[in-house]
Design an enzyme around this catalytic site. Sequence first.
Site, PDB file in Angstrom:
ATOM      1  CB  SER A  24      -0.873  -0.024   1.270  1.00 13.40           C
ATOM      2  OG  SER A  24      -1.866   1.036   0.999  1.00 13.40           O
ATOM      3  CG  ASP A  68      -2.797   4.228  -1.516  1.00 14.18           C
ATOM      4  OD1 ASP A  68      -3.525   4.108  -2.468  1.00 14.18           O
ATOM      5  OD2 ASP A  68      -2.885   3.427  -0.568  1.00 14.18           O
ATOM      6  CG  ASP A 112      -2.968  -0.617  -2.272  1.00 15.63           C
ATOM      7  OD1 ASP A 112      -2.949   0.591  -1.955  1.00 15.63           O
ATOM      8  OD2 ASP A 112      -3.396  -1.422  -1.700  1.00 15.63           O
ATOM      9  CG  ASP A 163      -5.986   0.934  -0.704  1.00 18.26           C
ATOM     10  OD1 ASP A 163      -5.377   1.765  -0.793  1.00 18.26           O
ATOM     11  OD2 ASP A 163      -6.049  -0.040   0.011  1.00 18.26           O
TER      12      ASP A 163
END
Length: 449
Positions: A101, A241, A243, A245
């Site tokens: 992440s 960010d 990833d 999400d």
Amino acid sequence: MSRLFGTDGVRGIANSELDSGLAYKLGRAGAYVLTQENKHKPRIAVGKDTRISGDMLEAALVAGICSMGGEAVVLDVMPTPAVAYLTRQMGLDAGIVISASHNPFEYNGIKFFDGKGYKLSDELEDKIQEIIEKNMKALPNPTGECIGKRTEINDAVYTYVDFLKETIEADFKGLKIVLDCANGASYITAPTAFAELGAEILVINNAPDGININKSCGSTHPESLQRMVVESGAHLGLAFDGDADRLIAVDDKGEIVNGDHVMAIIAKHLKSKGNLKKDTVVATIMSNMGLEIACRNEQCNIIRTKVGDRYVLEEMMKNGYNLGGEQSGHIIFLDHNTTGDGLLTALQLVSVVKETGKKLSELKSIMTELPQVLVNARIKNEYKTKYMEDAEIKAAIESIEAQMKNAGRVVIRPSGTEPLVRVMLEGEDQNVIQKMAEDLAALIERKLS
């Protein structure tokens, strides 16, 4: 072994705390636990972000899946919410994302989704860990034609983008938007979606090299995006960010629009259309009191959960709500996807800008953030969850809340790793709540240390 899974999968320094051996075991154990009741050969999606360690962990994870007779459907670089959606859309048995992440590039992680695109329950994660702790002895070892295989899908990015575009009614012609892709998993999806919707886009941090993901960019470091929005005269900026999400936005003045602001803006818009289920927003205890006041002014309810988007999702599913999220920018639109989705959030937010004809700075004014202070109180470890059992501490908290008169609050959170509790106060006057927080922390230390 301590608990392997954290709040968002298994995470650690790649090739150290999270090495290829552990990835192989997670692939094997995960494939077994998530598909053991199937009568068919399990099919499991595998996506990753742009970290240099992703190839290594992907190879090990795929080997684990194949060793259980499963088919690893490799999606290559893909946002976490895209894997959740594609797992469900393609009728797969499970999905796995290799990502840490918003963490620096040297970290990586492995997180699972079930066949419906939801993150796993604690119980399922514990089953996976139990199998690993028992050295995989309960697992079968298929041979011959029963061994699994790896397949690749090369156009899944565009399937995901097409799905997201269908969630909004407006196009973005006439809008100038700066995108910060954090050198991460959104570097293809975000520019593609906004360009196809007609926006004029300026894109920064979309040249991943394996080690620059989240480095001084993206949702945790939006400073360069703020400058670019102002210098280019853009209508707004959007930062993802690693990833993708989560989303942090920047308004036309270069000011941050965080997850709380986004939820307030979206909640008002959905309610005006009769689409905010039960007129309720789900947030965590760390969302600013300003969100609560904004919702109250719009005749909306707010329900708070523990910190973590998984707890937000649990509350939404349990009681039929469709909007929830965190201040950090994890926003869940349960009508469209089963997890926090940065690009989906971006499209929903920009569609409000386009439909209302208002600047983002004007929309943001729906909510005023209250000042917030945090003071740590060091106490004996065994007392971390017992502060409310002390009558004097309880009375002090009630007195503070009474003085605030619904324009502030007290939040006390035990630390998960240290012998202390964190005393957080919100209120209208920074100096007043600073003194209140310090006095309350001192009282807690005096009584419980």
